[in-house]
Enzyme design. Sequence first.
Site, PDB file in Angstrom:
ATOM      1  N   GLY A 142       3.319  13.287   8.971  1.00 18.65           N
ATOM      2  CA  GLY A 142       2.660  11.992   8.830  1.00 18.65           C
ATOM      3  C   GLY A 142       1.946  11.601  10.105  1.00 18.65           C
ATOM      4  N   ASP A 198       9.657  -0.761  16.606  1.00 25.49           N
ATOM      5  CA  ASP A 198       9.891   0.344  15.665  1.00 25.49           C
ATOM      6  C   ASP A 198      10.417   1.617  16.342  1.00 25.49           C
ATOM      7  OD1 ASP A 198       9.293  -0.965  13.314  1.00 25.49           O
ATOM      8  OD2 ASP A 198       7.173  -0.447  13.354  1.00 25.49           O
ATOM      9  N   TYR A 252      13.061   3.547   3.655  1.00 30.36           N
ATOM     10  CA  TYR A 252      14.318   2.781   3.682  1.00 30.36           C
ATOM     11  C   TYR A 252      14.716   2.155   2.350  1.00 30.36           C
ATOM     12  CZ  TYR A 252      11.012  -1.082   4.375  1.00 30.36           C
ATOM     13  OH  TYR A 252       9.982  -1.948   4.249  1.00 30.36           O
ATOM     14  N   GLY A 284       0.750   4.547  10.553  1.00 29.05           N
ATOM     15  CA  GLY A 284       1.285   3.561  11.488  1.00 29.05           C
ATOM     16  C   GLY A 284       2.713   3.866  11.905  1.00 29.05           C
ATOM     17  N   ILE A 307      12.231   8.351   7.079  1.00 28.09           N
ATOM     18  CA  ILE A 307      12.243   6.944   7.509  1.00 28.09           C
ATOM     19  C   ILE A 307      12.037   5.966   6.345  1.00 28.09           C
ATOM     20  CG2 ILE A 307      11.498   7.581   9.842  1.00 28.09           C
ATOM     21  CD1 ILE A 307       8.851   6.076   9.159  1.00 28.09           C
ATOM     22  N   THR A 365       4.171  -8.392   9.834  1.00 26.50           N
ATOM     23  CA  THR A 365       4.109  -7.154   9.058  1.00 26.50           C
ATOM     24  C   THR A 365       2.742  -7.015   8.400  1.00 26.50           C
ATOM     25  OG1 THR A 365       5.291  -5.799   7.459  1.00 26.50           O
ATOM     26  CG2 THR A 365       5.292  -8.155   7.008  1.00 26.50           C
ATOM     27  N   SER A 371      10.010  -8.248   1.711  1.00 28.05           N
ATOM     28  CA  SER A 371      10.604  -8.107   3.048  1.00 28.05           C
ATOM     29  C   SER A 371      12.125  -8.262   3.040  1.00 28.05           C
ATOM     30  CB  SER A 371      10.003  -9.156   3.997  1.00 28.05           C
ATOM     31  OG  SER A 371      10.666  -9.071   5.245  1.00 28.05           O
ATOM     32  N   LYS A 381      -0.403  -6.608  11.670  1.00 30.79           N
ATOM     33  CA  LYS A 381       0.165  -6.023  12.900  1.00 30.79           C
ATOM     34  C   LYS A 381      -0.882  -5.723  13.981  1.00 30.79           C
ATOM     35  CE  LYS A 381       4.274  -3.696  11.133  1.00 30.79           C
ATOM     36  NZ  LYS A 381       4.950  -2.397  11.117  1.00 30.79           N
TER      37      LYS A 381
END
Length: 278
Positions: A133, A108, A225, A136, A223, A67, A20, A71
Amino acid sequence: MNINGKTELAGVIGYPIEHSKSPLIHNYWFEKYNINGVYVPFAVKPSDFDDVVKNLSKFGFKGVNVTVPHKIRAMELVDILSNEAKKIGAVNTIIVKNDGSLIGHNTDSFGFTQNIEQRCPNQISKGPAVLYGAGGAARAVCSALIDGNCPEIRLVNRTASNAGKLAEIMNCNKIKIVDWEYRSECIDDATLIVNSTSLGLDKSSDLPIELGKLNPKAVVVDIIYNDTKTKFLRRAAVRGNIVIDGLGMLLHQARPSFASWFGIDPEVTEELKELMFA
Ligand code: NDP
């Protein structure tokens, strides 16, 4: 950092949690805004999650991020769910109120929108978007596209039934499901292209889309990262298109959590972006 009896507490709960980046982000903001606070990662097994959440207020937490894999379970444990959490079907932020009750929220979509707005204001409403996609993360992106008045959302996913489920949850007539077979054809007049699959997460993989028909004015977003130059983004950048990576989404989604716990809307600075790769 000087931890004492007045130190405010926040953290992130996941399993595993070592990967994280959230502690880096929030602890940077504590220092920047001179807040006596600490943000700690907690590896909590699914079997212990309910106990931990129910006792957050007893330990004095202002709140936590949640996370993988918690969730969805978090939705059932909070007292109030925000509209965003309901729409996305997951909680990534818990706010502990003074009376000990818990609010479940999801940030998000906000992170996705802010990341694009900062670079290309109003891009979401400019024209059709193609969204690859249906997992989630795609739920949050799709919700952001709907809220941002995107006129048409072409939803493309390898497993058609998952695209169908997402469209059903979102219940919006702007969503058109496109078969995976036509994944390269459907980009021609789109002004926003978003990869929200996990293809590219592993540096050797790439989203299998031909960019020959890409509109030169389209903004291309990935997206993912952990790599700001995925193969997909590099292929689009070579053509001269504006490309946006997922790091900004990750940083912006942290803002509403911090603001709800500590009353300051923190800034996403270049220094913070650099810190993420240090
Ligand atoms: P999920 O596992 O829920 O969904 C994965 C998606 O990728 C599905 O649509 C799946 O399609 C598709 N996919 C996986 N492998 C393939 C393949 N070989 N070919 C075609 N499609 C494939 O993951 P998430 O939605 O949670 O996460 C997706 C990505 O988003 C990850 O890279 C994650 O790091 C990133 N992310 C970034 C955030 C940010 O803040 N920037 C926030 C959250 C996530 P199918 O339905 O067919 O299996």
